[in-house]
Design an enzyme around this catalytic site. Structure first.
Site, mmCIF file in Angstrom:
data_model
loop_
_atom_site.group_PDB
_atom_site.id
_atom_site.type_symbol
_atom_site.label_atom_id
_atom_site.label_comp_id
_atom_site.label_asym_id
_atom_site.label_seq_id
_atom_site.Cartn_x
_atom_site.Cartn_y
_atom_site.Cartn_z
ATOM 1 N N ASP A 17 0.773 -1.244 0.000
ATOM 2 C CA ASP A 17 0.000 0.000 0.000
ATOM 3 C C ASP A 17 0.808 1.301 0.000
ATOM 4 O OD1 ASP A 17 -1.867 -1.965 0.264
ATOM 5 O OD2 ASP A 17 -2.951 -1.071 1.932
ATOM 6 N N LYS A 103 -6.942 -4.765 -3.163
ATOM 7 C CA LYS A 103 -7.726 -5.301 -2.036
ATOM 8 C C LYS A 103 -8.683 -4.243 -1.515
ATOM 9 C CE LYS A 103 -4.234 -4.019 1.276
ATOM 10 N NZ LYS A 103 -5.028 -2.947 1.870
ATOM 11 N N CYS A 142 -2.143 -2.468 7.480
ATOM 12 C CA CYS A 142 -2.042 -3.426 6.374
ATOM 13 C C CYS A 142 -0.758 -4.242 6.392
ATOM 14 C CB CYS A 142 -2.258 -2.709 5.053
ATOM 15 S SG CYS A 142 -3.992 -2.206 4.900
HETATM 16 C C1 VGL Z 1 -4.711 1.026 5.594
HETATM 17 C C2 VGL Z 1 -6.143 2.190 6.934
HETATM 18 C C3 VGL Z 1 -7.162 2.023 6.051
HETATM 19 C C4 VGL Z 1 -3.336 0.504 5.333
HETATM 20 C C5 VGL Z 1 -5.741 0.829 4.683
HETATM 21 O O1 VGL Z 1 -2.970 0.320 4.160
HETATM 22 O O2 VGL Z 1 -2.585 0.292 6.312
HETATM 23 N N1 VGL Z 1 -4.929 1.694 6.720
HETATM 24 N N2 VGL Z 1 -6.957 1.338 4.924
#
Ligand code: VGL
Ligand code: ZN
Length: 205
Positions: A17, A103, A142
């Protein structure tokens, strides 16, 4: 000083991410996250030199995703499919052969782990991957979920501590997440302890 780790067949880099919305200035900007970009860049080079596979997960939410505040979730809107915030920053220079894992694509299901409702496990197995080197965002969400799922699926996991950053909604969340990952069997290493030496192709032939 931790020992140096030599990359070998069966290793893969998993970048979690690293998207505009999780970088400073993004809608869910993680403090200091831009500092991991050059670190990951060097790792990408190293894995490419060794001809080892690279996987990149991305949060890829519909505009009315359940994790967004308007829908009663905990987060501001972020990483909406097709938006700039969902893009990988060009500084990362993801190789064109990197396997992208989207995802959190279903409105009613959140997914912190790169393994949740994705083909990541199947693709890793297909490539004969056994050890994962994981960096990215965010340590306490994540990265944590992806690492714990990987361990559960039997992978050896190295968390690249200089290539991750935490949201730290509560102070110490990132530190606790690292401890939890270690307790579950992950090894925390600095990218500097990955041996920079190139495996000689000749020697292997
Ligand atoms: C994430 C919060 C919401 C992440 C993803 O990638 O850690 N954190 N969505
Ligand atoms: Zn999200």
């Amino acid at each position: 000083m931790s020992e140096s780790i030599t990359l070998q067949p069966g290793d893969a880099l998993v970048v979690v991410d690293v998207q505009y919305d999780f970088l400073p200035g993004g809608s869910l900007g993680v403090p200091g996250a831009d500092a991991i970009l050059p670190v990951l860049r060097r790792c990408l080079d190293l894995f490419q030199q060794h001809r080892l596979p690279v996987f990149a997960t991305r949060d890829w939410h519909p505009p009315d995703h359940c994790s967004f505040r308007e829908q009663g979730g905990p987060w501001p809107p972020h990483c909406v499919q097709g938006s700039r915030g969902a893009e990988f920053p060009p500084e990362l220079e993801l190789p064109s052969r990197a396997y992208i894992v989207s995802k959190g694509t279903e409105r009613d299901r959140d997914a912190y782990s790169g393994f949740q409702d994705t083909e990541l496990h199947a693709r890793l197995r297909e490539r004969g991957v056994r050890r994962l080197f994981v960096g990215g965002l965010a340590t306490d969400y994540c990265v944590r979920a992806t690492v714990l799922d990987a361990l559960e699926r039997g992978y050896s996991v190295y968390v690249l501590i200089d290539a991750v950053r935490a949201v730290d909604v509560q102070p110490g969340d990132g530190k606790r997440a690292l401890e939890e990952m270690q307790a579950a069997g992950a090894q925390c290493i600095s990218t500097g302890s990955i041996c920079q030496e190139r495996i000689s192709q000749e020697r292997q032939a």
